[in-house]
Design a protein around this motif. Structure first.
Motif, PDB file in Angstrom:
ATOM      1  N   TYR A  64       0.881  -1.168   0.000  1.00  0.00           N
ATOM      2  CA  TYR A  64       0.000   0.000   0.000  1.00  0.00           C
ATOM      3  C   TYR A  64       0.910   1.207   0.000  1.00  0.00           C
ATOM      4  O   TYR A  64       1.677   1.396   0.953  1.00  0.00           O
ATOM      5  N   CYS A  65       0.893   1.990  -1.072  1.00  0.00           N
ATOM      6  CA  CYS A  65       1.795   3.134  -1.078  1.00  0.00           C
ATOM      7  C   CYS A  65       1.169   4.339  -1.767  1.00  0.00           C
ATOM      8  O   CYS A  65       0.240   4.209  -2.560  1.00  0.00           O
ATOM      9  N   SER A  66       1.670   5.509  -1.417  1.00  0.00           N
ATOM     10  CA  SER A  66       1.207   6.760  -2.021  1.00  0.00           C
ATOM     11  C   SER A  66       2.404   7.652  -2.293  1.00  0.00           C
ATOM     12  O   SER A  66       3.281   7.792  -1.439  1.00  0.00           O
ATOM     13  N   LEU A  67       2.405   8.234  -3.488  1.00  0.00           N
ATOM     14  CA  LEU A  67       3.523   9.088  -3.911  1.00  0.00           C
ATOM     15  C   LEU A  67       3.040  10.522  -4.050  1.00  0.00           C
ATOM     16  O   LEU A  67       1.932  10.740  -4.543  1.00  0.00           O
ATOM     17  N   ILE A  68       3.888  11.446  -3.684  1.00  0.00           N
ATOM     18  CA  ILE A  68       3.544  12.858  -3.897  1.00  0.00           C
ATOM     19  C   ILE A  68       4.263  13.363  -5.154  1.00  0.00           C
ATOM     20  O   ILE A  68       5.486  13.257  -5.250  1.00  0.00           O
ATOM     21  N   LEU A  69       3.481  13.874  -6.117  1.00  0.00           N
ATOM     22  CA  LEU A  69       4.072  14.453  -7.325  1.00  0.00           C
ATOM     23  C   LEU A  69       3.596  15.896  -7.467  1.00  0.00           C
ATOM     24  O   LEU A  69       2.486  16.236  -7.050  1.00  0.00           O
ATOM     25  N   ARG A  70       4.468  16.700  -8.071  1.00  0.00           N
ATOM     26  CA  ARG A  70       4.094  18.098  -8.315  1.00  0.00           C
ATOM     27  C   ARG A  70       4.367  18.419  -9.790  1.00  0.00           C
ATOM     28  O   ARG A  70       5.262  19.207 -10.108  1.00  0.00           O
ATOM     29  N   PRO A  71       3.611  17.799 -10.704  1.00  0.00           N
ATOM     30  CA  PRO A  71       3.876  18.002 -12.127  1.00  0.00           C
ATOM     31  C   PRO A  71       3.374  19.366 -12.605  1.00  0.00           C
ATOM     32  O   PRO A  71       2.341  19.835 -12.121  1.00  0.00           O
ATOM     33  N   PRO A  72       4.098  19.979 -13.540  1.00  0.00           N
ATOM     34  CA  PRO A  72       3.663  21.286 -14.063  1.00  0.00           C
ATOM     35  C   PRO A  72       2.579  21.106 -15.132  1.00  0.00           C
ATOM     36  O   PRO A  72       2.819  21.288 -16.323  1.00  0.00           O
TER      37      PRO A  72
END
Ligand code: BT5
Length: 337
Positions: free
Chosen positions: A149-157
């Motif tokens: 069970y995992c969650s990733l934080i992304l900040r795509p433009p």
């Protein structure tokens, strides 16, 4: 005291357990003396011995070599920062790991962290979730010690309207990791299921914070049934479900799978940022099981039947209705007729 789980390297500070393991790894199976450990870590030999005892309790096996020291014989298949990051080479994903023995939902934790400014590439992992979330308030079964069970934080433009592209990206990465680790050939069911042999093996839940013209962050939530046994699935699931172990007949290393998945996510995210959505879309379509099929899509109280004609740039399902019109469907559950 920090242990191997509990926030791991959340503050950039390594736990003593993690540093002990690193010293053993540097020796590649060789003997490390108590003296070496205590001077490298700046603690007493009694403290070293206590930590080795804690590591043993969570599944690490050491042998004591009289008058020489200890040898690390084997490591457990547990999802902790020290293990996941060992040998992992990525550009953005996994800059920081937060691992829990148990949490409510990795998506909830990641979302809160992202709101507080956590950097892109932060990964939240749990051995178990007691409020694992599916879409639309549904529940994700999350028993301990068998799955990921995992969650990733992304900040795509990107623009908020493009956010669904990241769901496709995560589906593609999941299928790649499954094939790499098991040789199974998963298929994708729109919008967010990965199936093997007709059973759901993974679910994706992507959540976003955005303004009109700008994405603040996206949390990619991924749940994969790795070694889940038949008796661990509840009877009332909406669709047939399975796990990689049930499909292959053997246990799959959760650590190796996690590293393969993070590598695939990192590669596809890099390709996405460099070349755009097209290559992701192509790979997604090559795994898409529904093209040309007659389906019914249900969303809240509405339901529409038609033939699947692919997806568009925003991730909408293209459905040819019986009167010939092509409808863009943005959300819903699909049943093959
Ligand atoms: C999903 O929702 O498939 C998204 C699941 C996302 C789970 C991950 S785990 C890490 C991260 N943190 C979270 O809290 N969530 C994400 P949906 O399409 O709504 O499917 C949910 C439905 O699948 C449920 O109503 C059940 O019928 C079924 N289901 C529940 N647990 C399952 C499991 N472990 N395997 C297969 N099917 C399951």
């Amino acid at each position: 005291m920090k242990d191997l789980f509990a926030q791991g390297n959340e503050t950039g500070e390594k736990s003593l357990d993690q540093r002990i393991l690193e010293l053993f790894r540097e020796k590649k199976g060789g003997v490390v003396s108590g003296e070496e450990l205590s001077s490298a870590l700046g603690v007493s030999r009694t403290a070293v011995w206590k930590h080795i005892k804690t590591l043993k309790a969570i599944g690490y096996r050491f042998t004591a070599i009289p008058a020489q020291g200890y040898r690390l014989v084997s490591s457990p298949d547990i999802l902790v920062p020290a293990e996941i990051s060992s040998g992992l080479v990525t550009r953005r994903i996994g800059r920081r790991f937060i691992c829990f023995r148990e949490t409510e939902s990795t998506n909830m934790v990641a979302f809160r962290m992202a709101e507080e400014g956590a950097e892109e590439g932060t990964v939240v992992v749990a051995e178990a979730q007691h409020l694992g979330k599916g879409r639309l308030g549904r529940r994700w079964e999350s028993p301990p010690g068998v799955n990921l069970y995992c969650s990733l934080i992304l900040r795509p433009p990107i623009l908020p309207t493009q956010a669904a592209q990241l769901t496709f990206l995560s589906a593609v990465a999941v299928t790649r990791a499954i094939t790499e680790m098991t040789l199974l050939q998963p298929v994708i069911k729109w919008p967010n299921d990965v199936l093997v042999g007709g059973g759901k093996v993974a679910g994706l839940l992507n959540e976003m914070s955005a303004e009109t013209e700008k994405v603040n962050f996206i949390v990619l939530g991924i749940g994969i049934n790795i070694n889940m046994r038949r008796d661990q699935f509840p009877n009332d699931l909406r669709h047939p479900a399975t796990s990689l172990a049930l499909e292959t007949g053997r246990e799959v290393s959760r650590l190796e799978f996690t590293r393969a998945l993070l590598t695939a996510l990192d590669d596809s995210y890099d390709a996405y940022l460099t070349n755009g959505y097209d290559t992701i879309r192509e790979e997604w379509l090559s795994r898409f099981s529904m093209n040309g099929r007659e389906v019914r899509v249900t969303f809240q109280n509405n339901s529409q039947a038609g033939m699947v004609m692919g997806i568009d740039d925003d991730g909408a399902l293209l459905l040819r209705l019986h009167d010939g019109r092509v409808e863009r469907v943005l959300a819903g559950d699909v049943t093959i007729l």
